[in-house]
Each structure stands twice: as structure tokens, then as C-alpha cells.
Scaffold this motif. Sequence first.
Motif, mmCIF file in Angstrom:
data_model
loop_
_atom_site.group_PDB
_atom_site.id
_atom_site.type_symbol
_atom_site.label_atom_id
_atom_site.label_comp_id
_atom_site.label_asym_id
_atom_site.label_seq_id
_atom_site.Cartn_x
_atom_site.Cartn_y
_atom_site.Cartn_z
ATOM 1 N N THR A 161 6.169 -0.901 16.972
ATOM 2 C CA THR A 161 7.442 -0.567 17.608
ATOM 3 C C THR A 161 7.757 -1.645 18.649
ATOM 4 O O THR A 161 6.928 -2.525 18.897
ATOM 5 C CB THR A 161 7.322 0.795 18.313
ATOM 6 N N GLU A 162 8.915 -1.564 19.262
ATOM 7 C CA GLU A 162 9.275 -2.585 20.253
ATOM 8 C C GLU A 162 8.953 -2.172 21.685
ATOM 9 O O GLU A 162 9.148 -2.943 22.626
ATOM 10 C CB GLU A 162 10.754 -2.961 20.096
ATOM 11 N N GLN A 163 8.510 -0.915 21.838
ATOM 12 C CA GLN A 163 8.094 -0.442 23.164
ATOM 13 C C GLN A 163 6.797 0.347 22.988
ATOM 14 O O GLN A 163 6.459 0.755 21.882
ATOM 15 C CB GLN A 163 9.164 0.513 23.720
ATOM 16 N N LEU A 164 6.133 0.602 24.096
ATOM 17 C CA LEU A 164 4.978 1.491 24.041
ATOM 18 C C LEU A 164 5.424 2.862 23.528
ATOM 19 O O LEU A 164 6.515 3.333 23.882
ATOM 20 C CB LEU A 164 4.388 1.691 25.439
ATOM 21 N N THR A 165 4.587 3.499 22.729
ATOM 22 C CA THR A 165 4.887 4.865 22.276
ATOM 23 C C THR A 165 3.630 5.722 22.428
ATOM 24 O O THR A 165 2.563 5.222 22.805
ATOM 25 C CB THR A 165 5.310 4.907 20.787
#
Lengths: 226, 226
Positions: A161-165
Motif C-alpha cells: 500500500t502507499e501508507q502504513l496499514t
Amino acid sequence: MSLSIHGTQLSQPTRSVIEFCKFCRIDFNFIYVNIPKGEQLSVEFQKLNPFGLVPVILHEGFNLWESPAIITYLADAYDTDTQWYPKDRKIRARIDAYLHWHHENVREPIAGYVRGKVIGPLFFGFSELSEDDEVKLREKMHNSLRQISEIIRENRFIARTEQLTIADIFAFNEIFNTQIVNLDLSGYPDIVRWYNDIASIPEVVETSDGVIERFFKLKEAMKSSN
Amino acid sequence: MSLSIHGTQLSQPTRSVIEFCKFCRIDFNFIYVNIPKGEQLSVEFQKLNPFGLVPVILHEGFNLWESPAIITYLADAYDTDTQWYPKDRKIRARIDAYLHWHHENVREPIAGYVRGKVIGPLFFGFSELSEDDEVKLREKMHNSLRQISEIIRENRFIARTEQLTIADIFAFNEIFNTQIVNLDLSGYPDIVRWYNDIASIPEVVETSDGVIERFFKLKEAMKSSN
């Protein structure tokens, strides 16, 4: 809405669920389950989860186990839409894919080593690992760490993903527990960088605070009672 | 919408995804991946799934792996609401909980035995199991079968739902493959009853048709080429 989380901060998936609720500002009561004392095996607890595993939630009378299923359920029940588990179908699918892959490829090899080496013999009466088994389990754990390293080197975050999840949080919490076996992660610079970023998130700091110390204390207490 | 499923009917999770699409009347192209020939390791395939595992779907340019994540994604993308994976949040949560539990508790012990005993040595160059390892793996498989037996005796269906769901299909497909090791299930009458009900569903019959025979043929072909 009334929500309780039954578990212990010594449990990696319990911490992931607590952290998720904190990220999403979901209020909950925390009910401590004393695993070393075997409270998860009580008749009372097994009404919540017949498998006797933590965490379990009780949400308005509905009991649910398996931490990743709890995340999905809570995100929908509380109608949340955060970077951690967004409504976007494709990002969710990437996170779900990671969380399914996690069981056999991250949790089992990493927690498997920690359990085989320390937690099992200490709390659950496992016999000490033979040298051969120790080598096999350690190699599986390092394979897993190498694979995680590769994924985050190529994609930055573990579910691509493009951010922490929440997927990163699940992976982080498993790696966090390798402190119990004093594992040196310096051979995995990509993991160290990613790990330190997560370890400094306030909700993570708060939830993991004192966990390793509690563990070592328990270890001392068990030793001196033997 | 354009959907392709990449996999092989010899793979249990591939069959589960195909069966789900058939239950929900979701059209798809099936792209055969020849696992014994190692096609899953090709550069082309690894663009779809870097882990080199089947099944993978490609849905309007979006690639996704991990069969249970595929089910959730497709149910949402095609807006389906069936008994197999309904929109009802609580029923879904029960199914999701099973599908997460499945990896370590059903797939790993059951497929682990079949792989260790036959598929690994035949297709993937594993060495033959030692007698000790064979006993350990067999015991793990029987523990899993005992647990499944208990769940369906108490709850009728595996995700504790009131109707068959995709969770039953995932469990069924793992047990189906024990035919490869000629496992006798008659010691598990609850499983036999539940299994036979599922085995007679037209979409299941169609998808599993000839699978075991294809497997035994492959086995003969491998043997005679050695």
C-alpha cells in the motif's frame, strides 16, 4: 455501542486489535485474560471463544475471534475509513491478502520460534527444543524475515500500500516479540527502518509499553517457583 | 466486467474460488497454470503474484492473490448477497473468522500431510518423509479432522452459520484432496455426512470432476519418466 476486548497485551494479535481501536477512536473495555494461569481454558472464556484463544471481542452481545476478522468487523460496524483499513475496496483487498498470508508465512515461523524456544517450555509445559528442531525453527524464522525484508524494500509497506496499514501492525507485533529471544535484527536494515517508524507511533508505544519487561518478570517468577 | 482466474483445478483454493464464482453467477475466464511444469515461477506469472502461488485473479487490471481475500473482493465488486458469503455483517464475520483460522488449523495440517507424503516428493523434489515425520504429520492431520468433526457436530456448518457457506467449501476442498493418500474417513461419520452433502452440489461436482484421476495419471507419468 458496547465493546469489550478480551485478551492480554502479551499477545501479539491482541495488541494489533487494541492498536486498531485506538487508531480509529473506537472505545472499548479491556478485559485481561491471564494466559500463564490458563484463564483462556475456563468454561466462562470458552463461551466467548470455544478455541480458547485470545483476543475475542464482545460487541453488543456478538462474540468474535480471529484478530483479522475482528478488524474487518469493527471497521464496518463503526463505519471507519482510515489509512489503517480504508473503505477503498482494492486497498482493503491488498490488506486482506496480507492478513491471510500472514498466518503461515509470518506468524507461524516467527511466533513458532519464540514459542518453541521460550514461551512453550515456560508456560505450556513443552519440552525443550532439540538442537535439530531449534535449527529448523530458527531457519524458518529467518526465511520469513528475509521475505518481509524484500517486500518492504520493494513496496515500502507490507501490504504493498502507499501508507502504513493494519497489515504492517500485525507484522510488527510478531517481530516485536523476538525481543523475548533477544534476536538481533541488525542484519535486516529495511526491517529496522520500518520497525522503528512503527515503534514510535504513540498508540503503539502506549500498547506495547512494558510488555517485554512483564514477560521477563514472568520468566523469573516461573524459574524461581520451579 | 472482465475477470480471469489463474490457477489449476488440482489446487484446493483455486477450486474454492471457481466454485464461489459459479455459485454467484460471476463470469470468468479460466487460465490454466501448469504447476508440475513450474509455470507459477515464470516472470510472466510473478507479475500477477510475486509469491508464485495460485490462484490469482485479474479483475479489470487489478491483480489479487490469497483465495479468501479474493472471495471478499469479488463479493463486493460484483455486489453479491448469497448464502455463500452474505452481506450480513455478523455472518460474514463468522465466515472470515473461519477462513483465517483455516490456514494453520485445516489447510496446513491436511495439505501438509498430503504434500509431505505424495505431492512434495513427486512434483517438488522433496525427500521422502522419514517414518517419524510421517507419524507426526499424520497425527496433526487427524487432530484437525477431529476438530472439524466436533465443530460440525455441534454447529452443523463449519463457520457456525445456519446454511452452508464458502467456509464449508474451503474446508471441503482440503479434505477432498486426502483421496490422493487414500485416506479412509469412515472414522469421522459427521464429516462423511457433511462432505457428501457438499460433494453433490452441481457446481462442486463440475469443478472437481476428474481431479483425482488427473492427479493419479500425473503420478504414473512422473514415475515412468524417472
